[in-house]
Design a protein around this motif. Structure first.
Motif, PDB file in Angstrom:
ATOM      1  N   UNK A   1      -9.857  16.976   8.595  1.00  0.00           N
ATOM      2  CA  UNK A   1     -10.457  16.537   7.339  1.00  0.00           C
ATOM      3  C   UNK A   1     -10.043  17.303   6.103  1.00  0.00           C
ATOM      4  N   UNK A   2      -9.264  18.357   6.231  1.00  0.00           N
ATOM      5  CA  UNK A   2      -8.826  19.143   5.077  1.00  0.00           C
ATOM      6  C   UNK A   2      -7.448  18.649   4.628  1.00  0.00           C
ATOM      7  N   UNK A   3      -7.432  17.860   3.570  1.00  0.00           N
ATOM      8  CA  UNK A   3      -6.178  17.316   3.053  1.00  0.00           C
ATOM      9  C   UNK A   3      -5.695  18.077   1.816  1.00  0.00           C
ATOM     10  N   UNK A   4      -6.233  19.243   1.568  1.00  0.00           N
ATOM     11  CA  UNK A   4      -5.951  19.971   0.325  1.00  0.00           C
ATOM     12  C   UNK A   4      -4.506  20.411   0.207  1.00  0.00           C
ATOM     13  N   UNK A   5      -3.762  20.503   1.316  1.00  0.00           N
ATOM     14  CA  UNK A   5      -2.367  20.918   1.261  1.00  0.00           C
ATOM     15  C   UNK A   5      -1.433  19.709   1.379  1.00  0.00           C
ATOM     16  N   UNK A   6      -1.911  18.574   0.897  1.00  0.00           N
ATOM     17  CA  UNK A   6      -1.082  17.378   0.956  1.00  0.00           C
ATOM     18  C   UNK A   6      -1.493  16.367  -0.088  1.00  0.00           C
ATOM     19  N   UNK A   7      -1.214  15.126   0.175  1.00  0.00           N
ATOM     20  CA  UNK A   7      -1.551  14.047  -0.752  1.00  0.00           C
ATOM     21  C   UNK A   7      -1.885  12.801   0.060  1.00  0.00           C
ATOM     22  N   UNK A   8      -2.630  11.895  -0.571  1.00  0.00           N
ATOM     23  CA  UNK A   8      -2.964  10.635   0.096  1.00  0.00           C
ATOM     24  C   UNK A   8      -2.871   9.493  -0.896  1.00  0.00           C
ATOM     25  N   UNK A   9      -2.683   8.311  -0.371  1.00  0.00           N
ATOM     26  CA  UNK A   9      -2.545   7.097  -1.172  1.00  0.00           C
ATOM     27  C   UNK A   9      -3.285   5.962  -0.485  1.00  0.00           C
ATOM     28  N   UNK A  10      -3.520   4.915  -1.240  1.00  0.00           N
ATOM     29  CA  UNK A  10      -4.083   3.688  -0.685  1.00  0.00           C
ATOM     30  C   UNK A  10      -3.104   2.548  -0.932  1.00  0.00           C
ATOM     31  N   UNK A  11      -2.780   1.868   0.137  1.00  0.00           N
ATOM     32  CA  UNK A  11      -1.992   0.653   0.023  1.00  0.00           C
ATOM     33  C   UNK A  11      -2.929  -0.521   0.276  1.00  0.00           C
ATOM     34  N   UNK A  12      -3.038  -1.419  -0.690  1.00  0.00           N
ATOM     35  CA  UNK A  12      -4.088  -2.440  -0.718  1.00  0.00           C
ATOM     36  C   UNK A  12      -3.463  -3.820  -0.673  1.00  0.00           C
ATOM     37  N   UNK A  13      -3.892  -4.621   0.299  1.00  0.00           N
ATOM     38  CA  UNK A  13      -3.233  -5.896   0.564  1.00  0.00           C
ATOM     39  C   UNK A  13      -4.241  -7.033   0.689  1.00  0.00           C
ATOM     40  N   UNK A  14      -4.067  -8.050  -0.142  1.00  0.00           N
ATOM     41  CA  UNK A  14      -4.857  -9.279  -0.057  1.00  0.00           C
ATOM     42  C   UNK A  14      -3.878 -10.422   0.212  1.00  0.00           C
ATOM     43  N   UNK A  15      -4.044 -11.057   1.342  1.00  0.00           N
ATOM     44  CA  UNK A  15      -3.071 -12.030   1.837  1.00  0.00           C
ATOM     45  C   UNK A  15      -3.725 -13.405   1.831  1.00  0.00           C
ATOM     46  N   UNK A  16      -3.148 -14.333   1.081  1.00  0.00           N
ATOM     47  CA  UNK A  16      -3.751 -15.658   0.911  1.00  0.00           C
ATOM     48  C   UNK A  16      -2.788 -16.731   1.400  1.00  0.00           C
ATOM     49  N   UNK A  17      -3.170 -17.525   2.396  1.00  0.00           N
ATOM     50  CA  UNK A  17      -2.269 -18.594   2.844  1.00  0.00           C
ATOM     51  C   UNK A  17      -2.006 -19.608   1.727  1.00  0.00           C
ATOM     52  N   UNK A  18      -0.767 -19.980   1.593  1.00  0.00           N
ATOM     53  CA  UNK A  18      -0.409 -21.115   0.744  1.00  0.00           C
ATOM     54  C   UNK A  18      -0.400 -22.375   1.598  1.00  0.00           C
ATOM     55  N   UNK A  19       0.398 -22.346   2.650  1.00  0.00           N
ATOM     56  CA  UNK A  19       0.441 -23.412   3.654  1.00  0.00           C
ATOM     57  C   UNK A  19       0.453 -22.723   5.021  1.00  0.00           C
TER      58      UNK A  19
END
Length: 350
Positions: free
Chosen positions: A243-261
Motif C-alpha cells: 500500500x505504500x506507493x510513495x516511491x512511485x507513481x500511479x495513473x488511471x486509464x478510463x474506458x467507456x465502450x459503447x456499441x455502435x452495431x
C-alpha cells in the motif's frame, strides 16, 4: 445483442452543440444529439416518423428540431408539434426521446426503458474532471464487437506482444493475474515485481532502464462495458504491494465502450494522473503514449473481428489469462437474457 437498460456514453461534451447536430448510431439505433438553448443535451431517434428522413440534417428552431424533408417540427420530448400545411398533428406523431445526463465531460444516454433511467446508476469516472487530477482523452472507432475490447482491457498479458515499445515487457505475460468477482464487478489484479520498467514508465515515472520496479495493474469492469485501470509502478522493494506507493507513481486509464452495431464500436477513453498536474506536457505525454498503444489494440481487434466474421460459430480455447474476460462476457450475456425474459446462463466456473 446489447444491454439496453443501462447508461452508455454517447459523446464527449465538446462534440455536442447547436451549430451542427450530431448523428451517431448507438446500439443499432440512429440518434441525433444537440443542445437546447439553455445548454441541456437532447437525444432523439434520428428518424422522422413521417418518411424516416434523418432529423440531424434539419434545422434547430429554438429548442425544437425541424425535419429537412417536409418540415415536421419535434420538441425535445420527441413529440411532433407542427406539420406544415395542416392544423392538426396526426395522433402518434413522435420519435423516441432518450434520457441524457452530462457528467465527467461525457454525454450519457439511456437506450432502454426511460422510467428506469436513474442518474445515480451512472458509473464513477470522476478522475476526468477532478481538480486534483489532470486528464486527456478522445473517441476512437473500433471495427469490431465491443466485447472484444472489454476482453482486451481485462487481459493485459497482450502488452508483451502488442505493445513492446510502449507499455509491455516480457514479464507481464509471464506473471499470473488474479480474477475476482463481486456481484457484477470483475476485478483483475496483477503485480509484476522486481522487474525492469517498460518504456512508457521510464518516461512517465523517471525510472532508469536498468532500475527495477514493482508494477501493478488493477482493472475493474462493470456492465455494460466500462473498464477502469489503476496502473503504476514504484521502486522495487519499497512497499507498493503493501500500500505504500510513495516511491512511485500511479495513473488511471478510463474506458467507456459503447456499441455502435454488432461489429463496430465507439471507444471513449481518457488517461488521468495525479502527479505533476501543473505540467501540461506530462498529460500530453501520457495521452500520446496510450493513444499509440490503443491504435495497436484496435488493429489486432479488427483482425480478430475479420476472422470471426468468416466463421462466427468457431469455438474458442480459453487460457488462464482469460479469467476476467470470461466473467465479464458472462455478466453481459446474463443481463441481456434477463432483459429478454430468458433464463440466465450459469456463472463462470459453475
Amino acid at each position: 445483442m446489447f444491454i439496453e437498460n443501462a447508461w452508455y456514453v454517447a459523446a464527449w461534451d465538446r462534440e455536442v452543440g447547436r451549430q451542427n447536430m450530431l448523428r451517431r448510431t448507438l446500439l443499432d439505433i440512429p440518434v441525433v444529439l444537440y443542445r437546447r438553448e439553455d445548454g441541456a443535451p437532447v437525444a432523439l431517434e434520428d428518424r422522422c416518423c413521417h418518411r424516416h428522413a434523418p432529423l440531424s440534417k434539419g434545422k434547430l428552431r429554438g429548442d425544437n428540431v425541424e425535419c429537412p424533408y417536409h418540415g415536421l417540427l419535434y420538441d425535445p420530448s420527441g413529440r411532433c408539434i407542427r406539420v406544415p400545411g395542416q392544423t392538426a398533428v396526426p395522433p402518434g406523431a413522435r420519435v423516441r426521446a432518450f434520457p441524457t445526463v452530462e457528467r465527467y465531460h461525457w454525454i450519457w444516454i439511456w437506450m432502454g426503458d426511460p422510467a428506469a433511467a436513474d442518474p445515480d446508476l451512472i458509473e464513477d469516472f470522476h478522475w476526468i474532471d477532478d481538480p486534483d487530477w489532470r486528464a486527456r482523452g478522445e473517441k476512437l472507432d473500433l471495427q469490431g464487437n465491443y466485447v472484444l475490447l472489454v476482453e482486451n482491457l481485462l487481459d493485459l498479458s497482450h502488452l508483451s506482444y502488442i505493445h513492446p515499445t510502449t507499455l509491455g515487457t516480457d514479464a507481464v505475460a509471464e506473471t499470473p493475474m488474479k480474477a475476482e468477482r463481486e456481484g457484477e464487478l470483475v476485478r483483475v489484479t496483477r503485480w509484476v515485481l522486481d522487474s525492469p520498467p517498460p518504456p512508457f514508465f521510464q518516461k512517465a515515472g523517471g525510472f532508469a532502464p536498468d532500475q527495477h520496479i514493482d508494477r501493478w495493474q488493477i482493472i475493474e469492469y462493470t456492465p455494460p462495458a466500462f473498464v477502469r485501470l489503476d496502473i503504476g509502478g514504484a521502486v522495487a522493494g519499497t512497499g507498493a504491494p503493501e500500500g505504500d506507493r510513495s516511491r512511485g507513481f500511479s495513473m488511471r486509464n478510463l474506458n467507456a465502450i459503447t456499441p455502435e452495431t454488432g461489429t463496430t464500436t465507439h471507444y471513449f477513453w481518457a488517461q488521468a494522473h495525479d502527479f505533476r498536474i501543473d505540467e501540461p506536457w506530462v498529460t500530453d505525454l501520457l495521452y500520446e503514449n496510450v493513444h499509440t498503444a490503443f491504435l495497436e489494440d484496435l488493429e489486432i481487434i479488427q483482425l480478430q473481428q475479420d476472422n470471426i466474421n468468416t466463421a462466427p460459430d468457431r469455438p474458442r480455447i480459453d487460457i488462464n489469462h482469460d479469467g476476467g474476460g470470461i466473467q465479464a462476457r458472462r455478466i453481459i450475456e446474463n443481463r441481456i437474457a434477463a432483459e429478454r425474459g430468458v433464463a440466465p446462463l450459469a456463472a463462470a466456473g459453475e
